[in-house]
Design a protein around this motif. Structure first.
Motif, short mmCIF file in Angstrom:
data_model
loop_
_atom_site.label_atom_id
_atom_site.label_comp_id
_atom_site.label_asym_id
_atom_site.label_seq_id
_atom_site.Cartn_x
_atom_site.Cartn_y
_atom_site.Cartn_z
N ASP A 103 0.83 -1.02 0.09
CA ASP A 103 -0.03 0.16 -0.15
C ASP A 103 0.83 1.23 0.05
N LYS A 107 -1.89 9.96 0.71
CA LYS A 107 -2.94 10.14 0.64
C LYS A 107 -3.76 10.89 -0.79
N LEU A 109 -2.79 9.82 -4.03
CA LEU A 109 -3.09 8.41 -4.67
C LEU A 109 -2.94 8.79 -6.33
N GLY A 114 3.12 9.77 -5.74
CA GLY A 114 3.52 8.23 -5.63
C GLY A 114 5.00 8.16 -5.97
N HIS A 286 0.76 4.07 -8.30
CA HIS A 286 -0.53 3.96 -7.63
C HIS A 286 -1.40 2.85 -8.30
N HIS A 301 -8.03 7.30 -11.00
CA HIS A 301 -7.28 7.05 -9.48
C HIS A 301 -7.17 8.32 -8.78
N SER A 303 -7.67 10.19 -4.42
CA SER A 303 -8.04 9.81 -3.06
C SER A 303 -9.49 9.50 -3.14
N GLU A 309 -5.00 2.99 -3.52
CA GLU A 309 -3.75 2.94 -2.80
C GLU A 309 -3.16 1.53 -2.73
N THR A 311 -0.96 -1.25 -4.18
CA THR A 311 -0.18 -1.47 -5.29
C THR A 311 0.49 -2.76 -5.59
#
Length: 361
Positions: A103, A107, A109, A114, A286, A301, A303, A309, A311
């Motif tokens: 993960d 936050k 995403l 990322g 992500h 994708h 939040s 979240e 991966t």
């Protein structure tokens, strides 16, 4: 005097050769990312819901290419290098159906946050909340290596997305970055000159993201000439095809990226400097939506998208325990940079990179 000069020159040459030989014995790391590739695609193969959706143009062709008689066969058809090589010689983390979870800790995403987390080992939601071309204030593991005695001038980065010079902060870090539609520079070989010539003659699908085949070959030619110790390569097509709702192209691009990584591994294993002393760490920036319904759309994708979240992580290298597809366990993306630091024996501040390095053996 002349004899003394010759002896001194020989000693200096032998010393230089000794230092180079010692440097070559230090491990090498290729950190590789595939933009926006879901764990479901890696571990279960082609998504039949998406195959039968409006996102697919040629269902018959995709079925013939990527549908076998079992889930295991499906994923092997899609990503043969992952399932014929990494699954046998390395580790694959992130199959949530088997309790293996990877993960993000940021936050946001999406991509810049990322990649920052992957490369710096720490989320920075306060300062990185967009994909804008702002120079990253955080130091990446690439910069840390490039500032060290053992790896200075032996680090390089290549990306399909044109934001990477900013994410890596090439101006401050001194890390050479070739990304977007940048040309190769310096003392070029004939293939690099040819790549410079044709990369804009090929179809330009997105102005900010070049086709991965160019990123791959720019990286490979540089690696062949310079033998850097730490290389970062980011393939980007998959995310952009998904944003466009082009499932056919997403599937074909994912298979092609698997083949490009296989090509790179083959080169490494046949190069005397890299052979049996090189690690591949492969992941994504992500996840993305899990289906076709609003709120979970595969095209998106961020939040507000369920599952973005989640991966995955693949690892291959000389001291990596060959356990293949992992069942159970929780890993986080912020552990990747500390793992690179541990492999390269780089000293890092635990407050700067708080994640624990992965146990590879």
């Amino acid at each position: 005097m002349e004899r003394l000069f010759k002896v001194t020159a020989i000693i200096m040459l032998l010393t230089s050769m000794s230092i180079k030989a010692q440097q070559d014995k230090n491990p090498n790391v290729f950190l590789i990312t595939l933009d926006g590739v879901r764990w479901q695609d890696v571990f279960t193969g082609m998504d039949t819901n998406l195959l039968n959706s409006d996102y697919t143009e040629n269902k018959e062709l995709l079925t013939s290419k990527f549908m076998g008689s079992s889930l295991e066969e499906n994923r092997k058809l899609l990503m043969p290098f992952f399932w014929n090589t990494i699954a046998k010689e390395g580790q694959l983390h992130g199959n949530r159906t088997k309790g293996s979870k990877v993960d993000l800790t940021n936050k946001m995403l999406f991509s810049y946050p990322g990649y920052n987390e992957i490369l710096t080992g720490k989320a920075d939601d306060e300062n990185i909340d967009s994909n804008d071309k702002n120079y990253n204030k955080n130091s990446t593991i690439l910069e840390t290596a490039n500032m060290s005695n053992g790896y200075k001038g032996k680090v390089a980065a290549f990306g399909s997305w044109d934001v990477f010079p900013f994410i890596i902060n090439d101006k401050r870090s001194g890390v050479p970055v070739n990304a977007g539609y940048m040309d190769a520079s310096g003392d070029l070989n004939e293939k690099e000159k040819f790549l410079n010539e044709i990369q804009r003659q090929a179809p330009i699908v997105w102005e900010s993201v070049r086709l991965d085949v160019f990123t791959h070959h720019f990286a490979k030619e540089y690696v062949k000439k310079n033998h850097p110790k730490l290389v970062y390569i980011s393939y980007g097509e998959t995310d952009d095809f998904a944003h466009g709702g082009l499932f056919d192209f997403y599937m074909k691009s994912l298979q092609n990226t698997d083949a490009l990584i296989a090509d790179l591994w083959s080169f490494v294993q046949n190069d005397p400097i890299y052979k049996d002393n090189t690690y591949f760490i492969i992941t994504t920036d992500h996840g993305r939506g899990e289906g076709i319904e609003e709120g979970s759309k595969w095209t998106g994708h961020g939040s507000d998208v369920k599952g973005a979240e989640h991966t995955w992580l693949a690892i291959l290298g000389p001291d990596v325990k060959a356990i293949g597809e992992v069942s159970n366990g929780q890993l986080y993306t912020n552990q990747i940079a500390p793992t690179v630091a541990k492999i390269l024996n780089l000293k890092i501040d635990a407050e700067v990179m708080p994640g624990n390095p992965l146990e590879l053996n």
